[in-house]
Design a protein around this motif. Structure first.
Motif, PDB file in Angstrom:
ATOM      1  N   GLU A   2      10.980 -12.075 -20.428  1.00 47.44           N
ATOM      2  CA  GLU A   2      11.679 -10.826 -20.101  1.00 47.44           C
ATOM      3  C   GLU A   2      10.703  -9.643 -20.047  1.00 47.44           C
ATOM      4  OE1 GLU A   2      14.857  -8.740 -18.782  1.00 47.44           O
ATOM      5  OE2 GLU A   2      14.812 -10.888 -19.187  1.00 47.44           O
ATOM      6  N   ALA A   3       9.739  -9.619 -20.965  1.00 47.11           N
ATOM      7  CA  ALA A   3       8.743  -8.549 -20.976  1.00 47.11           C
ATOM      8  C   ALA A   3       7.869  -8.609 -19.726  1.00 47.11           C
ATOM      9  CB  ALA A   3       7.886  -8.632 -22.234  1.00 47.11           C
ATOM     10  N   THR A   4       7.523  -9.808 -19.299  1.00 38.88           N
ATOM     11  CA  THR A   4       6.717  -9.980 -18.091  1.00 38.88           C
ATOM     12  C   THR A   4       7.471  -9.453 -16.876  1.00 38.88           C
ATOM     13  OG1 THR A   4       5.660 -11.917 -19.045  1.00 38.88           O
ATOM     14  CG2 THR A   4       5.502 -11.663 -16.663  1.00 38.88           C
ATOM     15  N   ARG A   5       8.713  -9.830 -16.768  1.00 39.28           N
ATOM     16  CA  ARG A   5       9.552  -9.360 -15.650  1.00 39.28           C
ATOM     17  C   ARG A   5       9.649  -7.837 -15.668  1.00 39.28           C
ATOM     18  NH1 ARG A   5      15.378  -8.857 -15.201  1.00 39.28           N
ATOM     19  NH2 ARG A   5      15.913  -8.854 -13.016  1.00 39.28           N
ATOM     20  N   PHE A   6       9.852  -7.268 -16.854  1.00 35.11           N
ATOM     21  CA  PHE A   6       9.921  -5.811 -16.997  1.00 35.11           C
ATOM     22  C   PHE A   6       8.624  -5.164 -16.511  1.00 35.11           C
ATOM     23  CE2 PHE A   6       8.860  -2.036 -19.461  1.00 35.11           C
ATOM     24  CZ  PHE A   6       9.936  -1.212 -19.158  1.00 35.11           C
ATOM     25  N   ASN A   7       7.471  -5.734 -16.900  1.00 37.81           N
ATOM     26  CA  ASN A   7       6.181  -5.170 -16.505  1.00 37.81           C
ATOM     27  C   ASN A   7       5.971  -5.225 -14.992  1.00 37.81           C
ATOM     28  OD1 ASN A   7       5.327  -4.323 -19.039  1.00 37.81           O
ATOM     29  ND2 ASN A   7       4.559  -6.341 -19.547  1.00 37.81           N
ATOM     30  N   ALA A  12       5.984  -2.041  -9.934  1.00 38.78           N
ATOM     31  CA  ALA A  12       6.547  -1.760  -8.603  1.00 38.78           C
ATOM     32  C   ALA A  12       7.148  -0.358  -8.570  1.00 38.78           C
ATOM     33  CB  ALA A  12       7.596  -2.811  -8.242  1.00 38.78           C
ATOM     34  N   ASP A  13       7.820   0.029  -9.630  1.00 44.41           N
ATOM     35  CA  ASP A  13       8.394   1.375  -9.713  1.00 44.41           C
ATOM     36  C   ASP A  13       7.297   2.434  -9.709  1.00 44.41           C
ATOM     37  OD1 ASP A  13      10.733   3.146 -10.128  1.00 44.41           O
ATOM     38  OD2 ASP A  13       9.749   3.555 -12.058  1.00 44.41           O
ATOM     39  N   GLN A  14       6.225   2.186 -10.448  1.00 41.91           N
ATOM     40  CA  GLN A  14       5.112   3.133 -10.486  1.00 41.91           C
ATOM     41  C   GLN A  14       4.443   3.261  -9.121  1.00 41.91           C
ATOM     42  OE1 GLN A  14       3.037   1.268 -13.784  1.00 41.91           O
ATOM     43  NE2 GLN A  14       3.578   2.975 -15.134  1.00 41.91           N
ATOM     44  N   LEU A  15       4.323   2.153  -8.403  1.00 43.32           N
ATOM     45  CA  LEU A  15       3.769   2.206  -7.051  1.00 43.32           C
ATOM     46  C   LEU A  15       4.667   3.052  -6.161  1.00 43.32           C
ATOM     47  CD1 LEU A  15       1.742   1.344  -4.857  1.00 43.32           C
ATOM     48  CD2 LEU A  15       3.141  -0.722  -4.531  1.00 43.32           C
ATOM     49  N   GLY A  16       5.971   2.845  -6.255  1.00 41.05           N
ATOM     50  CA  GLY A  16       6.909   3.636  -5.461  1.00 41.05           C
ATOM     51  C   GLY A  16       6.803   5.123  -5.760  1.00 41.05           C
ATOM     52  N   LYS A  17       6.716   5.470  -7.037  1.00 46.40           N
ATOM     53  CA  LYS A  17       6.572   6.890  -7.417  1.00 46.40           C
ATOM     54  C   LYS A  17       5.262   7.462  -6.916  1.00 46.40           C
ATOM     55  CE  LYS A  17       9.683   6.936 -11.314  1.00 46.40           C
ATOM     56  NZ  LYS A  17       9.856   6.947 -12.748  1.00 46.40           N
ATOM     57  N   TYR A  18       4.198   6.675  -7.040  1.00 48.19           N
ATOM     58  CA  TYR A  18       2.897   7.127  -6.529  1.00 48.19           C
ATOM     59  C   TYR A  18       2.983   7.406  -5.036  1.00 48.19           C
ATOM     60  CZ  TYR A  18      -1.683   6.749  -4.402  1.00 48.19           C
ATOM     61  OH  TYR A  18      -2.787   6.972  -3.626  1.00 48.19           O
ATOM     62  N   LEU A  19       3.551   6.467  -4.290  1.00 44.75           N
ATOM     63  CA  LEU A  19       3.637   6.629  -2.837  1.00 44.75           C
ATOM     64  C   LEU A  19       4.500   7.834  -2.457  1.00 44.75           C
ATOM     65  CD1 LEU A  19       3.953   2.885  -1.798  1.00 44.75           C
ATOM     66  CD2 LEU A  19       1.957   4.381  -1.495  1.00 44.75           C
ATOM     67  N   LEU A  60      -6.196  -2.902 -13.333  1.00 40.70           N
ATOM     68  CA  LEU A  60      -6.266  -4.368 -13.204  1.00 40.70           C
ATOM     69  C   LEU A  60      -4.930  -5.008 -13.567  1.00 40.70           C
ATOM     70  CD1 LEU A  60      -7.884  -6.953 -12.679  1.00 40.70           C
ATOM     71  CD2 LEU A  60      -8.643  -6.849 -15.058  1.00 40.70           C
ATOM     72  N   ASN A  61      -4.297  -4.512 -14.623  1.00 37.07           N
ATOM     73  CA  ASN A  61      -2.976  -5.034 -15.002  1.00 37.07           C
ATOM     74  C   ASN A  61      -1.957  -4.814 -13.889  1.00 37.07           C
ATOM     75  OD1 ASN A  61      -3.815  -5.969 -17.477  1.00 37.07           O
ATOM     76  ND2 ASN A  61      -3.258  -4.105 -18.553  1.00 37.07           N
ATOM     77  N   LYS A  62      -1.994  -3.649 -13.257  1.00 38.73           N
ATOM     78  CA  LYS A  62      -1.074  -3.360 -12.150  1.00 38.73           C
ATOM     79  C   LYS A  62      -1.379  -4.275 -10.964  1.00 38.73           C
ATOM     80  CE  LYS A  62       0.748  -0.225 -14.600  1.00 38.73           C
ATOM     81  NZ  LYS A  62       1.938  -0.511 -15.364  1.00 38.73           N
ATOM     82  N   HIS A  63      -2.654  -4.524 -10.716  1.00 33.26           N
ATOM     83  CA  HIS A  63      -3.068  -5.416  -9.628  1.00 33.26           C
ATOM     84  C   HIS A  63      -2.420  -6.793  -9.815  1.00 33.26           C
ATOM     85  CE1 HIS A  63      -5.935  -7.161  -6.679  1.00 33.26           C
ATOM     86  NE2 HIS A  63      -5.832  -8.217  -7.455  1.00 33.26           N
ATOM     87  N   ALA A  65       0.208  -7.535 -11.591  1.00 32.52           N
ATOM     88  CA  ALA A  65       1.663  -7.428 -11.455  1.00 32.52           C
ATOM     89  C   ALA A  65       2.061  -7.365  -9.983  1.00 32.52           C
ATOM     90  CB  ALA A  65       2.167  -6.191 -12.201  1.00 32.52           C
ATOM     91  N   PHE A  66       1.301  -6.626  -9.180  1.00 35.04           N
ATOM     92  CA  PHE A  66       1.605  -6.540  -7.746  1.00 35.04           C
ATOM     93  C   PHE A  66       1.463  -7.885  -7.067  1.00 35.04           C
ATOM     94  CE2 PHE A  66       0.139  -1.866  -7.658  1.00 35.04           C
ATOM     95  CZ  PHE A  66       1.365  -1.456  -8.148  1.00 35.04           C
ATOM     96  N   GLN A  67       0.458  -8.658  -7.467  1.00 38.43           N
ATOM     97  CA  GLN A  67       0.304  -9.991  -6.882  1.00 38.43           C
ATOM     98  C   GLN A  67       1.580 -10.800  -7.083  1.00 38.43           C
ATOM     99  OE1 GLN A  67      -3.288 -11.256  -8.940  1.00 38.43           O
ATOM    100  NE2 GLN A  67      -4.429 -11.192  -7.014  1.00 38.43           N
ATOM    101  N   GLN A  68       2.122 -10.760  -8.273  1.00 41.45           N
ATOM    102  CA  GLN A  68       3.331 -11.526  -8.567  1.00 41.45           C
ATOM    103  C   GLN A  68       4.566 -10.935  -7.889  1.00 41.45           C
ATOM    104  OE1 GLN A  68       3.189 -14.507 -10.037  1.00 41.45           O
ATOM    105  NE2 GLN A  68       0.990 -14.099  -9.949  1.00 41.45           N
ATOM    106  N   PHE A  69       4.660  -9.608  -7.875  1.00 44.25           N
ATOM    107  CA  PHE A  69       5.808  -8.958  -7.253  1.00 44.25           C
ATOM    108  C   PHE A  69       5.881  -9.286  -5.760  1.00 44.25           C
ATOM    109  CE2 PHE A  69       7.634  -5.236  -5.061  1.00 44.25           C
ATOM    110  CZ  PHE A  69       8.924  -5.296  -5.574  1.00 44.25           C
ATOM    111  N   PHE A  70       4.741  -9.162  -5.074  1.00 43.79           N
ATOM    112  CA  PHE A  70       4.741  -9.433  -3.638  1.00 43.79           C
ATOM    113  C   PHE A  70       4.833 -10.937  -3.348  1.00 43.79           C
ATOM    114  CE2 PHE A  70       3.052  -5.070  -3.602  1.00 43.79           C
ATOM    115  CZ  PHE A  70       4.008  -4.502  -2.780  1.00 43.79           C
ATOM    116  N   LYS A  71       4.373 -11.774  -4.274  1.00 49.05           N
ATOM    117  CA  LYS A  71       4.578 -13.219  -4.137  1.00 49.05           C
ATOM    118  C   LYS A  71       6.076 -13.514  -4.185  1.00 49.05           C
ATOM    119  CE  LYS A  71       3.408 -17.646  -6.324  1.00 49.05           C
ATOM    120  NZ  LYS A  71       4.761 -18.173  -6.275  1.00 49.05           N
ATOM    121  N   PHE A  72       6.783 -12.836  -5.081  1.00 48.22           N
ATOM    122  CA  PHE A  72       8.233 -12.991  -5.162  1.00 48.22           C
ATOM    123  C   PHE A  72       8.885 -12.585  -3.842  1.00 48.22           C
ATOM    124  CE2 PHE A  72      12.248 -10.698  -5.816  1.00 48.22           C
ATOM    125  CZ  PHE A  72      13.054 -11.739  -6.233  1.00 48.22           C
ATOM    126  N   LEU A  73       8.464 -11.446  -3.266  1.00 45.42           N
ATOM    127  CA  LEU A  73       9.033 -11.011  -1.985  1.00 45.42           C
ATOM    128  C   LEU A  73       8.736 -12.017  -0.874  1.00 45.42           C
ATOM    129  CD1 LEU A  73       8.399  -7.145  -1.998  1.00 45.42           C
ATOM    130  CD2 LEU A  73      10.512  -8.389  -2.538  1.00 45.42           C
TER     131      LEU A  73
END
Length: 135
Positions: A2-7, A12-19, A60-63, A65-73
């Protein structure tokens, strides 16, 4: 799990806010609202921004997380290609921790009780010299 999913979702939320708030890319506003519009350039500029405003290890941690998030997509067939496909993983610099010199180590040891019984004996000597009155 659950913590991994949250991270991953947090990243992804932080990327959206940044953009939406920080990026100077013309098409960043669309990508801020729709992760299927995120490009490699968006991910790379976010990494640079993270290093400048946070740290290389956080980036690096965000990198990761993004790999996994976009793999999911990709797995969900929301995108045809991950924007992280050719984004290089950051190399985090090794931070050296300064060590104490010989003089500082000697001072520390000279001011420390060297035996196990030392602190006990010192506490006995510091007991109050008065006796409370009997009730």
């Amino acid at each position: 799990m659950e913590a991994t999913r949250f991270n991953y979702l947090l990243a992804a939320d932080q990327l959206g806010k940044y953009l939406g708030e920080e990026s100077s890319d013309r098409d960043a506003e669309d990508a801020a609202q729709d992760p299927t519009e995120v490009t490699k350039a968006h991910c790379e500029s976010f990494q640079v921004w993270m290093i400048e405003t946070r740290s290389a290890s956080t980036a690096l941690n965000k990198h990761k997380a993004f790999q996994q998030f976009f793999k999911f997509l990709l797995d969900e067939e929301e995108i045809d290609r991950s924007p992280m496909a050719r984004v290089k993983q950051l190399q985090t610099p090794q931070k050296l921790v300064p060590i104490m010199g010989d003089d500082d180590t000697k001072k520390l040891l000279d001011n420390t009780n060297r035996t196990f019984m030392g602190p006990r004996d010192e506490a006995r000597h510091r007991q109050p010299s008065y006796r409370p009155e009997s009730v």
